[in-house]
Write an enzyme that holds these catalytic residues in place. Structure first.
Site, PDB file in Angstrom:
ATOM      1  CG  ASP A 134     -17.839  -0.902  23.096  1.00  0.00           C
ATOM      2  OD1 ASP A 134     -17.126  -1.086  24.049  1.00  0.00           O
ATOM      3  OD2 ASP A 134     -17.765   0.046  21.938  1.00  0.00           O
TER       4      ASP A 134
ATOM      5  CD  GLU B  13     -14.600  -0.987  19.646  1.00  0.00           C
ATOM      6  OE1 GLU B  13     -15.072  -1.868  20.385  1.00  0.00           O
ATOM      7  OE2 GLU B  13     -15.373  -0.346  18.768  1.00  0.00           O
TER       8      GLU B  13
ATOM      9  CG  ASP C 108     -21.805  -2.007  20.303  1.00  0.00           C
ATOM     10  OD1 ASP C 108     -20.775  -2.461  20.070  1.00  0.00           O
ATOM     11  OD2 ASP C 108     -21.674  -0.790  20.676  1.00  0.00           O
TER      12      ASP C 108
ATOM     13  CG  ASP D 124     -20.092  -0.558  15.639  1.00  0.00           C
ATOM     14  OD1 ASP D 124     -20.693  -0.861  14.534  1.00  0.00           O
ATOM     15  OD2 ASP D 124     -20.097   0.736  15.721  1.00  0.00           O
TER      16      ASP D 124
END
Ligand code: 28G
Length: 634
Positions: free
Chosen positions: A496, A423, A498, A500
């Site tokens: 990631d 990403e 996290d 998102d």
């Protein structure tokens, strides 16, 4: 010394072998094995209903998520003393392993291969099990720990009616993780209520305090209605074809052709889903194909200019087939394929005449079905021409057609190469610098990945990011999929750590699952696990995947001398390439999660339901299912 034959030894055995080699009895001690315990107890209740003695079954998943009670309103397991043994029949059923013996003649066992040894196997593998029986006006109870009675069978009071209830908690010294999956249990119960029409099956989930009752007087016909509606498929004829046949094999079949372009037939053997098909499905396909072809021939309906192939006849077909047989042979890694050779011709010759007869007595329906098949054949020819055009273009321009932002790998054969789907550009940059360029390719995704749930392939491919991904993969999508053209051995989603990142990973997985599911079922899709924290303690550095992992590491490595220094990564982009290599890319030190689909139908429903909801729930669902592969060294 008394003399006894080998037969006597094998028929009755204690439970030690079960505890020594649980895998021999339930297939393994992972999630599937754990749920096998539930199916064994449930099957006994279902048997009692199938034989006409019980009408209601209740399954309660207790609040701890790791214990279950199943009850039925059948005759109640007999509590009288066994003639030979000093034990009650009830105790015998739970403590004696009936190894391979034919248990109850003349009635089918629903279990796949255990022949009614289920109750004792579950008992052997439970840290605690309690059975209670209502019979002859009394309530009887007995408890066990790890298969051994904790006391004698006791009359616990008076009771109305009859029935059996079994509570059990799997043994934590045998199962590494004891957490039942409500979605899996729910699906099994719902399916049971369709397969055994009229039986009232209740699922009480004390974890989320929900309760559902499944009860279908029309059995598979009701199931078919539900599947057709759920898939949003438009039937091409009103009345489904329905066939039931008693005897061996007992057969229950419903079929309906729809305008949908895929074929969706669910099959069950003795109540067990056979997601990978097998000999019974082959027999069904053979019989069905012949019936329709015979009809076409008899009524001179063959189209001009195209030849119908078997898949044309089955395009849009939706159906459910349930059979019961004495000795099912299951094969495959997940034991979800039937391998009884005699079944192919048995089902073929049962279905063909019945379907042909039905077609001949429902002429307008038959014509709609034939028309549907001819349409499929013409569409297939047209799409083959279009596909050939694309292939020609790709072949002439070669690798120039690959997306510009793809940093391809330079060497390595296909099986040794990996595509990292990353990403964002900055993360892509770190990955590009940190990778092993001979075998690791990087495809950065710039825009947002679209949610492909419920979209047609044409719509999906309008999205630049996904179209680029498809081009990089080389294997095509949908019906044009060809594993042989896949350009990489593994596809790794690198997002990631996290929420998102989880969101993006979920969107990508939805795309793979809905449009290139073969990549997942071939075990080629993985999730990378980049760290979220760097923890420096003195001279040591540790990497933590999430908060819980961080806390564990801190506890483990706290030394009282030096203060731990904790850094949280904002994203992959701010990670040094060398760090990304050490933690996430290097095959020697990283850990990838292989994405798996243990149960297609459950996954289908959950993805569908969750796609409108929050991403973290979806990611959790996927992660829970991916976990089992953690041990794989990839
Ligand atoms: C609640 C959880 C799972 C069951 C019965 C009922 C009978 C039975 C079960 O008998 C032993 C061997 C062959 C007769 C049978 C009751 C006949 C007369 C039963 C269950 C005895 C097994 N009365 N209900 N087993 N047979 N429900 N539910 O396990 O000769 S198991």
């Amino acid at each position: 010394m008394s003399s006894y034959s080998a037969k006597d030894i094998t028929v009755l055995e204690g439970l030690d072998p079960v505890r020594k080699r649980p895998g021999m009895y339930i297939g393994g001690v992972g999630t599937a094995g754990l749920h096998h315990l539930v199916w064994e107890i449930l099957d006994n209740a279902v048997d009692e209903a199938m034989n006409g003695f019980a009408s209601s079954i209740l399954l309660t998943l207790h609040a701890d998520g790791s214990s279950i009670t199943v009850s039925d309103d059948g005759r109640g397991i007999p509590v009288d003393k066994h003639r030979s043994a000093k034990k009650s029949a009830l105790e015998v059923i739970f403590t004696v392993l009936h190894a391979g013996g034919k248990f109850e003649h003349g009635s089918y066992k629903t279990a796949g291969g255990l022949h009614g040894v289920g109750a004792s196997v579950v008992n052997a593998l439970s840290s605690e099990l309690r059975a209670s029986v209502k019979r002859d006006g009394a309530l009887w109870e007995i408890g066990f720990k790890r298969g051994k009675p904790t006391g004698p069978l006791k009359k616990a009071g008076a009771a109305r009616g009859t029935g059996t209830a079994v509570f059990f908690h799997p043994d934590p010294t045998i199962f590494p993780k004891i957490e039942f999956d409500p979605a899996t249990i729910r699906e099994r119960l719902e399916v049971a209520s369709y397969i055994h029409k009229g039986v009232r099956v209740t699922f009480e989930n004390e974890v989320d305090r929900s309760k559902e009752v499944f009860h279908h007087e029309e059995g598979l016909s009701d199931y078919l209605k539900k599947i057709v509606a759920e898939r949003g498929a438009k039937p091409v004829h009103d009345m489904p074809f329905a066939q039931t046949r008693e005897g061996d094999p007992r057969l229950d079949l419903v079929l309906q052709w729809t305008e949908s372009t895929d074929e969706h037939v669910r099959s069950y053997v003795n109540g067990i889903p056979t997601g990978s098909g097998g000999t019974h499905e082959n027999g069904l396909r053979a019989g069905l194909g012949k019936a329709v072809r015979n009809y076409i021939e008899t009524h001179a309906l063959a189209p001009k200019g195209v030849t119908l192939v078997a898949e044309d006849i089955r395009e849009g077909l939706t159906g459910v087939v349930s059979i019961f047989i004495q000795e099912p042979q299951f094969q495959g890694q997940t034991k979800d394929r039937l391998n009884n050779p005699e079944l192919t011709s048995a089902i073929d010759s049962a279905v063909r005449p019945a379907l042909e007869h039905w077609l001949n007595h429902n002429r307008s329906t038959a014509e709609a079905i034939v028309g549907r098949a001819i349409l499929a054949a013409r569409a297939r020819e047209a799409s083959r021409a279009a596909q050939a055009e694309v292939t020609r273009k790709t072949a002439t321009s070669g690798r120039l057609n690959l997306p510009g932002k793809l940093s391809d790998c330079t060497g390595a054969g296909r099986e040794d190469s990996e595509l990292f789907v990353v990403e964002g550009d900055s993360a892509g940059g770190s990955a590009k610098q940190g990778r092993d360029r001979t075998r690791q390719a990087i495809l950065p995704l710039r825009g947002k990945v679209m949610n492909t749930e419920g979209l047609t392939l044409a719509k999906v491919l309008e999205n630049k990011e996904l179209a680029d991904l498809v081009t990089a993969l080389g294997c095509g999508v949908g019906k044009g999929f060809d594993l042989g053209r896949l350009r990489y051995g593994r596809i790794v989603i690198l997002a990631d750590a996290d929420s998102d990142g989880h969101h993006i990973a979920t969107l990508l997985l939805t795309f793979f699952y809905r449009h290139i599911p073969q990549l997942i079922s071939n075990g080629r899709v993985f999730l990378a696990q980049p760290p979220l924290y760097r923890i420096d303690i003195g001279k040591e550095t540790h990497w933590a995947l999430d908060d819980a992992h961080r806390d564990r590491l801190l506890k483990q490595h706290a030394n009282g001398r030096s203060n731990p220094e904790i850094t949280r990564f904002k994203g992959l982009g701010e990670m040094m390439p060398k760090v990304l290599w050490d933690t996430t890319l290097n095959p020697k030190t990283r850990r990838l999660l292989r994405v798996e689909i243990p149960d297609q139908i459950v996954t289908d429903r959950v993805i569908n339901e969750l796609m409108g909801k929050d991403a973290s729930a979806r990611f959790r669902f996927i992660m829970e299912r991916a976990e089992e592969a953690q041990e794989l060294d990839v």
